[in-house]
Write an enzyme that holds these catalytic residues in place. Structure first.
Site: not given
Ligand SMILES: N[C@@H](CC(=O)c1ccccc1NC=O)C(=O)O
Length: 312
Positions: A153
């Site tokens: 991610s």
């Molecule tokens: N758990 C994260 C959300 C997240 O990790 C995320 C959400 C949408 C697209 C990518 C994500 N993560 C990328 O590192 C949060 O609470 O902000």
């Protein structure tokens, strides 16, 4: 990693399992925060050919802000890899933390404005990764450039950014020999445009500020991967509910413009500058929660058939 370096680290803890030796909570940054720590695992069964072996460095995701996704999120995949019967080409594993951006609305662990570890903006996440790689450079393996970066991610964004930075100019740290991005973000402006849920703009502005030009230069890396000679494995799930396939497709196109060739297999011998896209089928965080897909990608991206051979 030399044992002396580890022993001088104030915080490191040492333990062993039947399969491996572990140094955890190793501080990689002088005066760093509780998130400037990394974990090291050295398998007891070492690769048959130490000259060709690589280190695997994992960079976690969590939208640059999630306090619940940290370096420990690598452990499930690591356990799977350590239980493998087949031999690996991996001399050691590293999973690192980096300082996060503010997340005052987190339901259980909101960030406080006084916490140095949770109040940074781009490029500080990247700077921490580079400091960690420089710390690891005290290991013979990593000074020789024999390491592979793998990120999930926003960790994939950081892995790509670090590779671009390290290959752009001569420095003490060599760029990685190969790169693996899983469910990666490679075009922040497109991510925010595609996903209208307010959380996207919220975490992007927390990490990169309001200026959309910064989003573009920080993530699209146009022209910045030209000099790098390694191979890229890009893994994206068709059922990822958070990051869309277009992110991976857009970086594939940009890499092709920068001299990379699309390939459909890792076993044809390695000429460098190849990009392989693999489509999987799981939820965004299942990649590391279940660990199966992460372990699979790591086996592929560290394989001798995929990385450039060490020069004699
Ligand atoms: N758990 C994260 C959300 C997240 O990790 C995320 C959400 C949408 C697209 C990518 C994500 N993560 C990328 O590192 C949060 O609470 O902000």
């Amino acid at each position: 990693m030399t044992t002396e370096t580890l022993l001088t680290s104030r915080t490191a803890e040492y333990h062993e399992s039947p399969h491996a030796r572990y140094w955890t909570d190793v501080s990689y940054k002088y005066g760093g925060t509780r998130l400037n720590l990394l974990d090291i695992c050295v398998p007891k069964r070492q690769p048959e050919d130490p000259h060709q072996a690589v280190w695997l460095v994992y960079i976690h995701g969590g939208a640059w802000r999630d306090p619940l996704i940290d370096r420990k999120s690598f452990n499930t995949a690591l356990d799977l890899l350590l239980q493998d019967d087949q031999p690996h080409n991996i001399a050691g594993f590293v999973s690192l933390d980096y300082r996060l951006s503010p997340y005052p609305s987190h339901p259980t662990s909101p960030s406080s404005t006084h916490d140095d570890s949770r109040n940074v903006q781009h490029p500080e996440h990247l700077n921490d990764v580079l400091v960690a790689l420089s710390f690891l450079g005290s290991s013979a393996a990593i000074t020789a450039g024999r390491y592979v970066l793998c990120g999930h991610s926003c960790g994939a964004t950081l892995a790509m950014q670090a590779t671009a930075r390290l290959s752009a100019r001569y420095g003490a740290i060599q760029p990685p020999v190969a790169l693996s991005g899983m469910e990666g973000i490679y075009d922040i402006a497109a991510l925010v445009a595609t996903h209208t849920h307010p959380a996207y703009r919220e975490f992007v502005t927390a990490a990169f500020g309001q200026n959309e030009e910064t989003w573009v230069t920080a993530s699209q890396l146009v022209g910045k991967m030209e000099k790098w000679q390694g191979n890229v494995l890009l893994v994206q799930s068709s059922s990822d509910e958070l990051v869309d396939m277009e992110q991976t497709d857009s970086i594939v196109k940009k890499l092709v413009v920068q001299g990379f060739t699309r390939t459909s297999t890792t076993s044809t011998g390695n000429e460098g500058k190849q990009v392989l896209k693999v489509v999987i089928d799981c939820l965004h965080d299942e990649v590391w929660e279940k660990g199966t897909e992460l372990a699979k990608a790591i086996r592929v991206v560290t394989d001798k058939a995929w990385i450039s051979p060490a020069k004699h």
